[in-house]
Design an enzyme around this catalytic site. Structure first.
Site, PDB file in Angstrom:
ATOM      1  N   ALA A 114       0.804  -1.233   0.000  1.00 41.08           N
ATOM      2  CA  ALA A 114       0.000   0.000   0.000  1.00 41.08           C
ATOM      3  C   ALA A 114       0.830   1.272   0.000  1.00 41.08           C
ATOM      4  O   ALA A 114       0.317   2.346   0.309  1.00 41.08           O
ATOM      5  CB  ALA A 114      -0.927  -0.009   1.207  1.00 41.08           C
ATOM      6  N   ASN A 181       2.066  -4.048   7.358  1.00 39.00           N
ATOM      7  CA  ASN A 181       2.832  -4.499   6.201  1.00 39.00           C
ATOM      8  C   ASN A 181       3.559  -3.335   5.534  1.00 39.00           C
ATOM      9  O   ASN A 181       4.636  -3.503   4.965  1.00 39.00           O
ATOM     10  CB  ASN A 181       1.922  -5.185   5.184  1.00 39.00           C
ATOM     11  N   HIS A 211      -0.445   7.053   4.622  1.00 39.51           N
ATOM     12  CA  HIS A 211       0.895   6.501   4.847  1.00 39.51           C
ATOM     13  C   HIS A 211       1.929   7.563   4.486  1.00 39.51           C
ATOM     14  O   HIS A 211       1.854   8.171   3.417  1.00 39.51           O
ATOM     15  CB  HIS A 211       1.121   5.254   3.994  1.00 39.51           C
TER      16      HIS A 211
END
Length: 258
Positions: A114, A181, A211
């Site tokens: 991601a 992850n 993120h």
């Protein structure tokens, strides 16, 4: 390519749909034993059930599945693509996968998941990469079922943001197997699990999963941020993570690789 899948959740569904538009075929899907009867022509419940002519297996099922099935796949000489990068924070899992890959002369390919900017981190570490920090920010509901529940009252957080984890990428990946992850991907691309700083935040004022990477070194410095959407079938699965699997496959099967 003749492909095997692990898992049949939201990411696996996306991968299957995308593969239907490409010159590849899905030969078998590894699922829990109780699900095999749902599609006995395609579903198998063990690595031994995969046909011998597979070119590649794609793991769409998470840390536990990679740890359980990954070594046997690699030892059979079959390459494996995974987005379960956080599993590699466990040294025993990492060593098992590495040994199996050597024994089977196979490769474990890591999809970016991601996050982006990993190519920049990989290039920067050729010089002196001094500092890498990953910040993960999600709405409170995005942290349900994680250790964040023990730190803050997620359901009561209606405004503002609260940090519920600060530590290394290794600590984050091991404590948050379903949420970190991205932290693992950043660590693997940059300065490693123990030198990558991680901060995880529940933020009631955001609606996307945000993120952010901050890095500095001989190359200079950069800040990268992405506001990620989830898959429609599962609000906890990143759309970009599913896309990164297909992107990795396209790179592996193409004559020009970027």
């Amino acid at each position: 390519m003749n492909i095997g899948l692990i898992g049949n959740g939201a990411i696996a569904s996306y991968v299957q749909t995308a593969l239907a538009q490409r010159p590849h075929s899905i030969a078998a899907v590894l699922v829990r034993q109780t699900r095999v009867a749902d599609n006995p022509g395609t579903y198998v419940d063990s690595v031994q059930g995969f046909p011998d002519d597979l070119d590649l297996v794609i793991d769409c099922a998470g840390h536990a599945a990679l740890a359980e099935h990954g070594p046997a796949i690699l030892q059979r000489g079959i390459d494996l693509v995974t987005v379960s990068l956080g599993a590699l924070a466990d040294q025993n899992v990492l060593q098992s996968l590495e040994a199996a890959a050597h024994a089977g002369n196979a490769k474990l390919h890591l999809a970016s998941g991601a996050i982006g900017a990993l190519d920049c981190l990989q290039a920067a570490r050729v010089g002196q990469l001094e500092q890498v920090t990953y910040v993960g920010r999600k709405p409170p509901a995005g942290w349900l079922g994680s250790p964040a529940e023990k730190v803050i009252d997620l359901e009561a957080l209606r405004t503002g943001a609260q940090t519920h984890f600060e530590g290394t990428a290794r600590e984050a990946a091991l404590a948050y197997p379903k949420n970190a992850n991205v932290a693992a991907a950043v660590a693997l691309a940059g300065v490693g699990f123990d030198k990558t700083s991680v901060r995880l935040i529940a933020d009631a004022d955001v609606s996307a999963n945000i993120h952010e990477i901050q890095a500095s070194g001989d190359f200079g410095s950069f800040t990268f941020q992405i506001n990620g959407k989830s898959l429609p079938d599962n609000p906890r699965s990143s759309a970009l993570a599913a896309m990164s699997v297909i992107s990795r496959l396209d790179s592996l099967s193409g004559v020009i690789s970027l």
